[in-house]
Write a protein that holds these residues in place. Structure first.
Motif, PDB file in Angstrom:
ATOM      1  N   UNK A  21      -5.658   0.891  -7.608  1.00 21.05           N
ATOM      2  CA  UNK A  21      -6.795   1.219  -6.772  1.00 21.05           C
ATOM      3  C   UNK A  21      -7.304  -0.090  -5.909  1.00 21.05           C
ATOM      4  N   UNK A  22      -7.524   0.199  -4.420  1.00 18.68           N
ATOM      5  CA  UNK A  22      -8.139  -1.184  -3.833  1.00 18.68           C
ATOM      6  C   UNK A  22      -9.156  -0.442  -2.661  1.00 18.68           C
ATOM      7  N   UNK A  66       0.938  -0.964   0.129  1.00 16.80           N
ATOM      8  CA  UNK A  66       0.042   0.062  -0.025  1.00 16.80           C
ATOM      9  C   UNK A  66       0.858   1.410   0.086  1.00 16.80           C
ATOM     10  N   UNK A  67       0.691   2.216  -0.927  1.00 17.14           N
ATOM     11  CA  UNK A  67       1.424   3.589  -0.892  1.00 17.14           C
ATOM     12  C   UNK A  67       0.425   4.659  -0.488  1.00 17.14           C
ATOM     13  N   UNK A  68      -0.845   4.586  -0.470  1.00 12.89           N
ATOM     14  CA  UNK A  68      -1.548   5.494  -0.063  1.00 12.89           C
ATOM     15  C   UNK A  68      -3.268   4.897   0.452  1.00 12.89           C
ATOM     16  N   UNK A  69      -3.502   5.346   1.453  1.00 13.28           N
ATOM     17  CA  UNK A  69      -4.897   4.931   2.054  1.00 13.28           C
ATOM     18  C   UNK A  69      -5.512   5.924   3.104  1.00 13.28           C
ATOM     19  N   UNK A  70      -6.895   5.809   3.024  1.00 15.26           N
ATOM     20  CA  UNK A  70      -7.571   6.567   3.950  1.00 15.26           C
ATOM     21  C   UNK A  70      -8.505   5.836   4.399  1.00 15.26           C
ATOM     22  N   UNK A  91     -11.709  -8.472   6.359  1.00 15.05           N
ATOM     23  CA  UNK A  91     -12.846  -9.323   5.698  1.00 15.05           C
ATOM     24  C   UNK A  91     -12.860  -9.170   4.281  1.00 15.05           C
ATOM     25  N   UNK A  92     -12.550  -8.079   3.710  1.00 10.68           N
ATOM     26  CA  UNK A  92     -12.561  -7.993   2.335  1.00 10.68           C
ATOM     27  C   UNK A  92     -11.317  -7.104   1.660  1.00 10.68           C
ATOM     28  N   UNK A  93     -10.715  -7.668   0.605  1.00 11.71           N
ATOM     29  CA  UNK A  93      -9.769  -6.788  -0.021  1.00 11.71           C
ATOM     30  C   UNK A  93      -9.866  -7.055  -1.572  1.00 11.71           C
ATOM     31  N   UNK A  94     -10.449  -5.900  -2.126  1.00 10.68           N
ATOM     32  CA  UNK A  94     -10.570  -5.783  -3.495  1.00 10.68           C
ATOM     33  C   UNK A  94      -9.752  -4.934  -4.326  1.00 10.68           C
ATOM     34  N   UNK A  95      -8.954  -5.497  -5.295  1.00 11.56           N
ATOM     35  CA  UNK A  95      -8.041  -4.653  -6.132  1.00 11.56           C
ATOM     36  C   UNK A  95      -8.965  -4.493  -7.342  1.00 11.56           C
ATOM     37  N   UNK A  96      -8.836  -3.345  -7.876  1.00 16.59           N
ATOM     38  CA  UNK A  96      -9.332  -2.601  -9.098  1.00 16.59           C
ATOM     39  C   UNK A  96      -8.342  -2.793  -9.973  1.00 16.59           C
ATOM     40  N   UNK A  97      -8.208  -3.663 -10.883  1.00 12.12           N
ATOM     41  CA  UNK A  97      -6.961  -3.643 -11.906  1.00 12.12           C
ATOM     42  C   UNK A  97      -7.533  -2.942 -12.999  1.00 12.12           C
ATOM     43  N   UNK A  98      -6.915  -1.975 -13.395  1.00 11.93           N
ATOM     44  CA  UNK A  98      -7.358  -0.973 -14.582  1.00 11.93           C
ATOM     45  C   UNK A  98      -7.009  -1.877 -15.861  1.00 11.93           C
ATOM     46  N   UNK A  99      -7.740  -1.290 -16.873  1.00 14.05           N
ATOM     47  CA  UNK A  99      -7.579  -2.002 -18.252  1.00 14.05           C
ATOM     48  C   UNK A  99      -6.158  -1.406 -18.623  1.00 14.05           C
ATOM     49  N   UNK A 100      -5.623  -2.444 -19.355  1.00 10.38           N
ATOM     50  CA  UNK A 100      -4.237  -2.069 -19.991  1.00 10.38           C
ATOM     51  C   UNK A 100      -4.086  -3.114 -21.269  1.00 10.38           C
ATOM     52  N   UNK A 101      -3.372  -2.322 -22.400  1.00 11.36           N
ATOM     53  CA  UNK A 101      -3.303  -3.168 -23.549  1.00 11.36           C
ATOM     54  C   UNK A 101      -4.707  -3.844 -23.990  1.00 11.36           C
ATOM     55  N   UNK A 103     -14.074   0.507   6.825  1.00  9.77           N
ATOM     56  CA  UNK A 103     -13.848   0.566   5.353  1.00  9.77           C
ATOM     57  C   UNK A 103     -12.629   1.641   4.940  1.00  9.77           C
ATOM     58  N   UNK A 104     -12.163   1.196   3.997  1.00 10.09           N
ATOM     59  CA  UNK A 104     -10.710   2.044   3.467  1.00 10.09           C
ATOM     60  C   UNK A 104     -10.692   1.847   2.011  1.00 10.09           C
ATOM     61  N   UNK A 105      -9.868   2.814   1.465  1.00  9.17           N
ATOM     62  CA  UNK A 105      -9.614   2.671   0.225  1.00  9.17           C
ATOM     63  C   UNK A 105      -8.307   3.501  -0.213  1.00  9.17           C
ATOM     64  N   UNK A 106      -7.743   3.254  -1.060  1.00 11.77           N
ATOM     65  CA  UNK A 106      -6.442   3.916  -1.636  1.00 11.77           C
ATOM     66  C   UNK A 106      -5.844   3.302  -2.626  1.00 11.77           C
TER      67      UNK A 106
END
Length: 273
Positions: free
Chosen positions: A210-211, A168-172, A222-232, A178-181
């Motif tokens: 983003x996560x 993690x590099x940034x989180x709030x 209880x949950x960790x969700x990674x939002x993988x961006x479109x690439x190629x 609940x958290x995001x970053x």
């Protein structure tokens, strides 16, 4: 346990050469937060809270689900009985030519795997129909080089969430528990939610993925969700791991004797590294 996110095409091709991975939407009902074991509340600092949230996993008493890849699944880790299981399913939704359901059972030093393959492609795989519904008992002397057929009870988290939180590099904090970053995917070296192929495909986007995350009242993940961006050519996707039943999982049972056969040579070939 290692869960590689191979494409369905690669997996299907490997079956003819006598390979696998990741996990079951149909059996991966999302675990609810909860559990019986005590744990301290989350630290006030958001990053420290997420770093601390995975510590309870090391006790090896929980259920989990992993969704979002071509293979999805769920399972149980129960260290008190030194047992674990993983159920997975996946297939080619576009053509319906191939689908696979897998169930791995690990009890102390014993292992079993059930591979049920469906669709027209199954007809071309030797022994697929005969072994349908059967658990194949694994000879430990033959799986030394097949990590996917083993379970490491010294490293019990199937998703490697500790590695994700360390990147993690940034989180709030966005609400109660609940958290995001963002995280630097290039620093994730031991997680099957973000494997090497995904990270490589992200190229310059890998440094800020983003996560979101959720913790229970005891500060446990209880949950960790990674939002993988479109690439190629790869579309955007959401890869999620959920955990539940901390301290309250149940022991995994050995497959019924009348459902067990010795593993075929093809199984060992499939899962070779």
């Amino acid at each position: 346990m290692i869960i590689r996110r191979w494409s369905v095409g690669v997996l299907a091709a490997a079956l003819f050469v006598p390979a696998l991975t990741a996990c079951n939407n149909s059996t991966a009902a999302e675990p609810a937060a909860g559990g019986a074991s005590a744990a301290p509340a989350a630290p006030a600092d958001p990053k420290e809270a997420l770093l601390a949230s995975t510590k309870e996993l090391s006790k090896g008493n929980f259920t989990f689900a992993i969704t979002g890849g071509e293979f999805n699944g769920s399972g149980t880790v129960h260290m008190p009985s030194k047992s674990a299981e993983m159920k997975m399913t996946g297939g080619d939704a576009a053509t319906e030519d191939f689908s696979m359901d897998m169930h791995f059972v690990f009890i102390d030093t014993e292992s079993w795997v059930k591979l049920d393959i469906s669709g027209p492609m199954a007809d071309a795989i030797p022994g697929a129909k005969e072994r349908k519904g059967k658990y194949q008992h694994l000879d430990r002397s033959k799986i030394k080089d097949a990590k996917d057929l083993q379970f490491d009870f010294a490293d019990v988290d199937p998703a490697g969430s500790e590695a994700l939180t360390k990147a993690i590099t940034d989180v709030k904090k966005t609400g109660e528990g609940t958290y995001e970053g963002t995280l630097d995917a290039t620093k994730v070296t031991d997680s099957d939610v973000l494997d090497a192929d995904i990270v490589k495909g992200l190229a310059d986007k890998a440094g800020a993925v983003p996560f979101t995350a959720k913790l229970d009242a005891q500060g446990r993940l209880t949950e960790f969700l990674v939002k993988v961006p479109a690439a190629g050519s790869a579309k955007a996707q959401e890869l999620k791991v959920t955990y539940a039943d901390y301290g309250a999982a149940t022991a995994v049972q050995q497959p019924p004797a009348d459902k067990v056969v010795e593993a075929s040579d093809q199984v060992y070939e499939m899962f070779k590294n």
